[in-house]
Design an enzyme around this catalytic site. Structure first.
Site, short mmCIF file in Angstrom:
data_model
loop_
_atom_site.label_atom_id
_atom_site.label_comp_id
_atom_site.label_asym_id
_atom_site.label_seq_id
_atom_site.Cartn_x
_atom_site.Cartn_y
_atom_site.Cartn_z
N HIS A 54 67.45 65.42 56.16
CA HIS A 54 67.64 64.85 57.49
C HIS A 54 67.94 63.36 57.33
CE1 HIS A 54 65.31 68.03 60.04
NE2 HIS A 54 66.05 68.60 59.10
N GLU A 56 66.79 60.77 58.77
CA GLU A 56 65.61 59.90 58.70
C GLU A 56 65.00 59.89 57.30
OE1 GLU A 56 65.10 62.14 62.73
OE2 GLU A 56 66.16 62.45 60.83
N CYS A 84 62.05 65.16 64.20
CA CYS A 84 61.34 66.44 64.19
C CYS A 84 59.96 66.27 63.54
CB CYS A 84 62.16 67.47 63.41
SG CYS A 84 62.24 67.16 61.62
N CYS A 87 60.24 64.93 59.89
CA CYS A 87 60.59 63.51 59.87
C CYS A 87 59.47 62.65 60.45
CB CYS A 87 61.90 63.28 60.60
SG CYS A 87 63.30 64.05 59.75
#
Length: 156
Positions: A54, A56, A84, A87
């Site tokens: 991801h 992040e 999410c 993250c």
């Protein structure tokens, strides 16, 4: 860059657009410390076949490398989509100071929508949240992407 939230989010949006070039969901993230960009990344799950890739997480990894510490105290993360659970956990563990995000994620958001890992006193770190920066633009890039994916699937 106190009032510069929109400028940093524009850079995150540029990163999000880069994700589309390799079929990834367009999410971009930028880590800022002391008014300068430390890292900028976008989703790479499809590109790398890595479920943890991801924007992040990748930006946090890069920032830690640049700063020479996994403790990202004093750093802010700008991200186009609400983080999410995975993250959010990474943000807690990185000791990030502030997270500024664009679009809320009603299906998977862990920084207000479904959970709020940013301000859970049971965890060993809390961070400040600034939601909704350029939310319409951040939402639109996602809507356009998923409409395109659905159109491609129905055409085959």
């Amino acid at each position: 860059m106190g009032s510069g939230h929109t400028e940093w989010m524009q850079i995150a949006l540029d990163e999000a657009r880069s994700a589309q070039q390799h079929g990834d969901v367009p999410v971009g993230a930028v880590v800022v410390k002391d008014g300068r960009m430390v890292a900028a990344r976008h989703n790479e799950r499809e590109l790398t076949n890595d479920p943890t890739a991801h924007a992040e997480v990748l930006a946090l990894r890069d920032a830690a490398e640049v700063l020479g510490s996994w403790r990202l105290e004093g750093c802010s993360l700008y991200v186009t989509l609400e983080p999410c659970v995975m993250c959010g956990g990474a943000l807690v563990n990185s000791r990030i100071h502030k997270v500024i995000y664009g679009a809320a994620d009603e299906k998977a958001g862990a920084c207000l929508s479904l959970y709020n890992v940013a301000d859970d006193p049971r965890l060993n770190h809390q961070f400040e949240l600034v939601p909704g920066i350029l939310a319409d633009e951040c939402s639109q890039i996602l809507l356009d992407f998923f409409q395109s994916v659905r159109a491609d699937r129905s055409a085959t």
